[in-house]
Write an enzyme that holds these catalytic residues in place. Structure first.
Site, mmCIF file in Angstrom:
data_model
loop_
_atom_site.group_PDB
_atom_site.id
_atom_site.type_symbol
_atom_site.label_atom_id
_atom_site.label_comp_id
_atom_site.label_asym_id
_atom_site.label_seq_id
_atom_site.Cartn_x
_atom_site.Cartn_y
_atom_site.Cartn_z
ATOM 1 N N ARG A 27 79.676 0.425 114.201
ATOM 2 C CA ARG A 27 78.903 -0.773 114.561
ATOM 3 C C ARG A 27 79.434 -1.411 115.839
ATOM 4 O O ARG A 27 78.680 -1.905 116.673
ATOM 5 C CB ARG A 27 78.949 -1.797 113.427
ATOM 6 N N ASP A 55 79.783 1.204 104.245
ATOM 7 C CA ASP A 55 78.937 0.038 104.003
ATOM 8 C C ASP A 55 77.710 0.422 103.178
ATOM 9 O O ASP A 55 77.286 1.581 103.196
ATOM 10 C CB ASP A 55 78.465 -0.560 105.326
ATOM 11 N N ASP A 79 74.617 -4.705 113.139
ATOM 12 C CA ASP A 79 73.764 -3.678 112.547
ATOM 13 C C ASP A 79 72.433 -4.308 112.149
ATOM 14 O O ASP A 79 72.210 -5.501 112.359
ATOM 15 C CB ASP A 79 74.449 -2.979 111.365
ATOM 16 N N TYR A 117 80.403 11.132 112.361
ATOM 17 C CA TYR A 117 79.235 10.351 111.954
ATOM 18 C C TYR A 117 78.013 10.761 112.769
ATOM 19 O O TYR A 117 78.122 11.129 113.942
ATOM 20 C CB TYR A 117 79.469 8.857 112.201
#
Length: 324
Positions: free
Chosen positions: A198, A52, A94, A80
């Protein structure tokens, strides 16, 4: 503020390879591909795994013939680093979305470390996850996020994913702009392809009864590829940063060293007789010529190799071979 990009277009290039880019915030994955096409001088550029615009970190790009390797990168596990904010939920799960709920004053401060750890454990392992409604998943031919922007209510189906590691690296009390108390968790997550971080933030906040969303996300690894190896898009010299197709394939698969004659035969689509001492491999094996060039990906059954994906030499390689 959008990321500025002023690199000039270069002369067309036919060189193949894999390029690791550390994506800056504000760029879409498509932006990175488009700009790489310009600075690499070729239209044949693709990526393995979307990030994103809010996210930063590793994008694996394939250039020219190496786009054929991306199929095998997309499904690899990923790592991540993220920040989850507990105490508020948003429309997009988010920080880009509007707040839809904020925990009552004082509620977040009552969360114990054991409570949080217990719910993280529930989100670890093989789980069913419902992706965010603003994900890139297609619904009736359109991206879910595009439908949401059009005012359509989107209900996505849950899907199995694997979260192999979910650990808290740090945490701190914070406040939102309206003064609401929240708790920020810096976390490290290792997960299967298709896992939405998310959604993990959303589900953690929901299970704790306070709401949650993601405020930062950085992808640090895809399979064997690390962001520490990646280049900055603003300064990368593509010709120097490209990893040779054979090197990438050898990082992903077992390597089969070919003779010159075998390289020629395989390049012509022939099956190779390798002998009974070569173990079977239904999955891809990297077949590499004596000069280090990736000839193809093959399967090996009963001592015979069959091409799965062919990798023709780049034009300059073919010209070099013809002149010898």
């Amino acid at each position: 503020m959008p990321h500025q990009f002023t690199r000039e277009k270069v002369e067309p290039s036919t060189r193949s390879g894999v390029l690791l880019i550390d994506k800056a915030e504000g760029l879409t994955s498509h932006d990175v591909v488009a700009r790489t096409r310009r600075i690499a001088g070729t239209r044949k550029v693709g990526h393995a795994g979307t990030l994103d615009p809010m996210a930063t970190g590793l994008l694996v790009l394939g250039v020219n013939a190496s786009t054929r390797l991306l199929t095998y990168v997309v499904g690899l596990d990923k790592e991540y680093l993220a920040t989850i904010r507990l105490g508020a939920a948003t429309t997009t799960d988010d920080r880009e979305g509007e707040a839809v709920s904020v925990a009552p004053t004082g509620l977040v401060s009552t969360l114990s470390a054991a409570d949080i750890r217990s719910q993280i454990d529930e989100l670890t392992g093989d789980i069913e996850q419902t992706p965010s409604s603003v994900s890139a998943i297609k619904v009736d031919g359109k991206r879910a996020y595009a439908l949401v922007r059009e005012g359509v209510e989107v209900q996505l189906k849950s899907r199995p994913v694997t979260v192999s590691e979910f650990e808290i690296v740090d945490q701190r009390a914070a406040s939102m702009e309206d003064g609401a108390d929240v708790l920020d968790l810096d976390v490290r997550i290792v997960c299967s392809s298709g896992t939405y971080i998310r959604a993990l933030a959303r589900d953690l906040g929901r299970s704790l009864g306070v709401g949650g969303h993601l405020t930062a996300l950085r992808r640090t690894r895809i399979g064997p590829f690390s962001v520490t190896e990646a280049s900055d898009l603003d300064t990368v010299v593509v010709a120097e940063a490209l990893e040779a197709p054979a090197t990438t394939a050898s990082r992903l698969f077992t390597t089969l060293r070919l003779t010159e004659e075998q390289s020629i035969d395989l390049g012509h689509g022939k099956k190779l007789a390798l002998g009974d001492d070569v173990p079977d491999a239904g999955g891809p094996v990297a077949a590499v010529a004596p000069d280090g060039r990736l000839v193809g990906l093959v399967s090996v059954t009963a001592g015979r190799a069959k091409t799965l994906v062919n990798f023709p030499p780049d034009p300059e390689q073919a010209a070099s071979g013809a002149s010898e």
